[in-house]
Structure formats: C-alpha cells, structure tokens
Design an enzyme around this catalytic site. Structure first.
Site, mmCIF file in Angstrom:
data_model
loop_
_atom_site.group_PDB
_atom_site.id
_atom_site.type_symbol
_atom_site.label_atom_id
_atom_site.label_comp_id
_atom_site.label_asym_id
_atom_site.label_seq_id
_atom_site.Cartn_x
_atom_site.Cartn_y
_atom_site.Cartn_z
ATOM 1 N N GLU A 1 0.857 -1.183 0.000
ATOM 2 C CA GLU A 1 0.000 0.000 0.000
ATOM 3 C C GLU A 1 0.896 1.237 0.000
ATOM 4 O OE1 GLU A 1 -2.285 0.482 3.730
ATOM 5 O OE2 GLU A 1 -1.472 -1.465 4.284
ATOM 6 N N CYS B 1 -3.560 -3.664 4.386
ATOM 7 C CA CYS B 1 -2.632 -4.666 4.925
ATOM 8 C C CYS B 1 -3.034 -6.093 4.572
ATOM 9 C CB CYS B 1 -2.543 -4.525 6.441
ATOM 10 S SG CYS B 1 -2.051 -2.882 6.949
ATOM 11 N N THR C 1 3.295 3.881 15.658
ATOM 12 C CA THR C 1 2.961 2.604 15.003
ATOM 13 C C THR C 1 3.466 2.573 13.560
ATOM 14 O OG1 THR C 1 0.750 3.292 14.242
ATOM 15 C CG2 THR C 1 0.889 2.414 16.457
ATOM 16 N N SER D 1 -10.623 1.939 13.835
ATOM 17 C CA SER D 1 -9.756 0.888 13.275
ATOM 18 C C SER D 1 -9.525 -0.208 14.316
ATOM 19 C CB SER D 1 -8.438 1.470 12.764
ATOM 20 O OG SER D 1 -7.584 1.855 13.817
ATOM 21 N N HIS E 1 -2.200 -10.178 12.159
ATOM 22 C CA HIS E 1 -1.698 -8.926 11.592
ATOM 23 C C HIS E 1 -1.343 -8.039 12.785
ATOM 24 C CE1 HIS E 1 -1.244 -5.188 9.591
ATOM 25 N NE2 HIS E 1 -2.318 -4.656 10.160
ATOM 26 N N LYS F 1 -5.265 -7.580 22.011
ATOM 27 C CA LYS F 1 -6.619 -7.140 22.367
ATOM 28 C C LYS F 1 -7.654 -8.035 21.686
ATOM 29 C CE LYS F 1 -5.784 -2.184 22.453
ATOM 30 N NZ LYS F 1 -6.501 -0.924 22.475
ATOM 31 N N ASN G 1 5.159 -1.498 12.337
ATOM 32 C CA ASN G 1 4.187 -2.013 11.367
ATOM 33 C C ASN G 1 4.835 -2.188 9.987
ATOM 34 O OD1 ASN G 1 1.829 -2.781 10.113
ATOM 35 N ND2 ASN G 1 0.688 -0.908 10.607
ATOM 36 N N SER H 1 -7.400 -2.689 6.468
ATOM 37 C CA SER H 1 -8.412 -1.660 6.701
ATOM 38 C C SER H 1 -9.238 -1.452 5.454
ATOM 39 C CB SER H 1 -7.735 -0.350 7.098
ATOM 40 O OG SER H 1 -7.230 -0.455 8.401
#
Ligand code: CAA
Length: 384
Positions: free
Chosen positions: A79, A111, A152, A201, A233, A242, A275, A308
């Site tokens: 991307e 991603c 990030t 997100s 990811h 999380k 990332n 995303s």
C-alpha cells in the site's frame, strides 16, 4: 500433494529509533509506547531505500538459482506503491534475475494484500504443481511526525516462496473471508499519509477477528484446542493481543496461558520493527516460528489477516516435518543487530527529506539495491 510456504524471510532498513527517545521527544510517558502500544523500537528508512529495495533483499534471502528458473509468478503486495500503473513486481523480477516467461503484478487492499497474494499463489500452485510463486509484501508505514499513528510506523518486507510439498508450512483449505465497506484507515490518491480513525480501526479489527473466528468454529468445527498458536496482523503489538483476549474469556487459565505464550513469541520481531502493513502478519509468523519454545511438526497455526477498509481472512497451516533448518533466524537476528540507532533529530531529518522523482539526479547511498539515480522519474537501483 500439499501446497504452502516453502521458504520465508524478512528485510528491514538499516536504521531504527528507540521508542523511549520518541516518547521523550513527544512529551509522552514511555510506558504508553512500550506497554500501551507495545513497541520498543521502530524501523526507519532513508529516501533512497524504497519498497523495491526491501523486497529485493527479502527475496534474495530465500531464492536459489533453481528457483529463479522455476518461478512463473511474481506478486508484490503493497500500500506504498511507487507508480499508479506499473507494478513494483516487474522491477523486482528483473533485479532478481527471474526467468522471463513469468507473470508479475501488484496487489492492493491495505494490509490484507499479502494474504491475497498468498492465496492466489496457493491456488496457482494447486493447479500447476511444478510452478513456484514468489510473494513479497513490502511497505513503508508512515502517519506523519507528531501524529497519533507515529509510534505505530515501520518499514520493510517479507518474502515467501510458495510451492508444492513446501518445507515450512502447508496451507489448509479452511479460509473464512469477510468484507466490510468502512473508512477506518484509507489513503486517497495524492495523499502522502493515510487518513485514520484510530478508535474505529481498533474496534473494527477486534470485531472482524471475532466474526471470522466464530464463523470458523461454525463452518469448520474448530475450537482453540485445535490450534497450537495463532498469528495476527500486527499494526502494533498490543492490537493482536486485544483481539485475542476477546475470544479467551471462556477458556481455562491453562488454555489462555498457552495461547498467550505463543502470541508473545509471535511479536518479538514486531516489537523491534513496527508495522510492515502487508508484511506484518507474516513477520509475526516468522517471529513465532523462530522464537517458539514448544511448536513441532504437525502443529496447526491459525493466521488472522486484516486490511483496513476492510477485508479480513482467517485460515490455517500445518508445520511440515523437518521445517526447522529452513528458517533464517541467524540472518534475521544479524539484520536487526547491525542496524544503526538514530537520534530523534536524525529521524525527523530523514522523514522530511522526501524523494522528489521530478528532479533528475544521483544519490550517494552505497547500500545494495538502494536508489542510485532518478532519470525522467525512473528509479535505478544499485546492484553492486
Ligand atoms: N502506561 C501504560 N499504558 C498507557 C499509558 C501509560 N503511561 N498511557 C496510555 N496507555 C495505554 C492506553 O490506556 C491505551 O491502552 P488500551 O488500548 O489498552 O486502552 C494505549 O496506551 C493507547 O493509548 P491511546 O488509545 O490513548 O493512544 P492514541 O490515541 O495515542 O492512539 C492508536 C493509539 C489509535 C493505535 C494510534 O496509534 C493509531 O491511530 N495508529 C494507527 C492505526 C492503527 O494501527 N490501527 C490498528 C487497527 S487498523 C490495522 O490494523 C491496519 C493497519 O495496519 C493500519
């Protein structure tokens, strides 16, 4: 016949910053970055090191002369594309010296692109077992100085060779896909940096994982006990955790501890890199395989891909008998150890020093596969 990942490796640029230094410069408690976000270091590149530089290095780690004669498809997922029309994989094909009768193309869906490439490759090799497919996920993750997304960021590539009877991970036919048209992170044409709704997100990532996980249970009948590890990811290392915690509530303490221990192994490299966008899931897979204390041949690993916009996919693979010698832990450790630590001032200077392809010129970066010259907007790469 099985089909899957025969070899896999990553490459990161030669610079990094320490997240404590960034926290001090941004007047933030360092624990927010190290604990709240889960990042210790962040990969940084110079303007002469782009997605093709990273992709070529990563692919060079895993390809033999015989592979170069056999690969018939080269896929770049990114991307951070450098051209609206021409695929980066065409340049990569030349720099690597792959035999000419190959197809080369670039894939985009945030991603998720690396997973789209991997699944295309799997289907192609299933139909043509003698073929080999090179899939490279390569990106520069940038949100801007002083932005919420700054801690990030990251940069680098993951290369995978997909073949019949692979030596590392055979892929199963149990994929669950999910598409939802939302704007959590997107980069309209002409924008240098993405537009991000951070909370949306995070929320969409977690919800998407829960949805594909539940559908996987319904459709394939698998429970957590069927997986020796899950790889995610990893936009930042706290994110996957999380999502994972959201499905662990009803598991026993032992089950939770088992799967969380593997998660920690899967984020070791990401904590030091940040990332990689399209490559992040696969960097997590490499980290898991190269740091695992209890994985063995035959184990099932679940993989959660998230791009995303948003497209998600959950699928699995089995570790192949004798996979260990085909990993490149020494190469990866050396790559990380050899990096140069930058001050925040030096990082900001590199960040603001953007490549202007409208101006012809040469560059004195003497590292392999860096951009040596721009002529008529065309980039040349240093091959010696
Ligand atoms: N000590 C310990 N923890 C602390 C702390 C301290 N002193 N200060 C804050 N924290 C914790 C917070 O409690 C919070 O934890 P929880 O998430 O568990 O609640 C965490 O640190 C982050 O704090 P904030 O939510 O206040 O952080 P923020 O508002 O500055 O932004 C972010 C965080 C939204 C992730 C931002 O970095 C961002 O926008 N990043 C880019 C988008 C992104 O990565 N989204 C992930 C899903 S999208 C995706 O996966 C695709 C992709 O690759 C981009």
């Amino acid at each position: 016949m099985t089909v899957g990942i025969d070899r896999i490796s990553f490459f990161v640029p030669p610079y990094f910053i320490d997240m404590t230094d960034l926290a001090h410069a941004r007047d933030v408690d360092p624990n927010k970055f190290h604990i709240g976000i889960g990042q210790d270091q962040m990969a940084v590149n110079a303007k002469t090191q782009d997605i093709i530089t990273f992709a070529t290095h990563a692919a060079k780690h895993i390809l033999t002369e015989e592979d170069l004669e056999t690969i018939d498809t080269v896929i770049v997922a990114t991307e951070s594309g450098i051209d609206e029309s021409k695929a980066a994989s065409v340049v990569l094909h030349r720099l690597l010296g792959i035999q000419p009768f190959a197809r080369s193309f670039e894939i985009k869906e945030a991603c998720y692109g690396g997973t789209a490439g991997l699944q295309f490759a799997k289907n192609h090799v299933t139909l043509h077992p003698k073929s080999k497919v090179l899939v490279v996920a390569t990106d520069i993750a940038r949100y801007g100085l002083n932005s919420a997304g700054e801690p990030t960021q990251g940069a680098g590539a993951v290369a995978m060779l997909i073949t019949a009877n692979p030596r590392v991970l055979s892929l199963n036919d149990d994929n669950v896909m999910l598409t939802q048209d939302i704007y959590d992170f997107w980069r309209p044409v002409g924008h240098d940096y993405p537009l991000v709704d951070g909370p949306l997100s995070n929320e969409t990532y977690i919800n998407a994982f829960q949805k594909v996980w539940q559908e996987n249970t319904r459709r394939n009948g698998y429970t957590l006990a069927d997986y020796q590890a899950l790889a995610f990811h990893i936009p930042y290392t706290k994110m996957g955790k999380k999502a994972l915690l959201a499905i662990l509530e009803n598991e026993t303490e032992d089950e939770q501890a088992r799967i969380l221990a593997r998660y920690e192994e899967s984020i070791a490299y990401s904590r030091r890199i940040g990332n990689l966008y399209t490559g992040s899931l696969y960097l997590g897979l490499i980290s898991l395989l190269e740091h695992a204390t209890s994985l063995k041949a035959g184990d099932r690993i679940g993989l959660f891909s998230y791009g995303s916009g948003a497209v998600s996919e959950f699928f699995s693979g089995h570790l192949v008998e004798g996979y260990e010698p085909y990993l490149l832990a020494d190469v990866h450790t050396a790559l990380l150890e050899q990096r140069v630590k930058l001050s925040i001032e030096a990082y900001e200077e590199l960040f603001n020093d953007k490549l202007d392809t409208t101006i012809d010129g040469t560059f004195d970066d003497d590292t392999l596969f860096s951009i040596s010259e721009i002529q008529h907007t065309i980039r040349s790469y240093r091959t010696k």
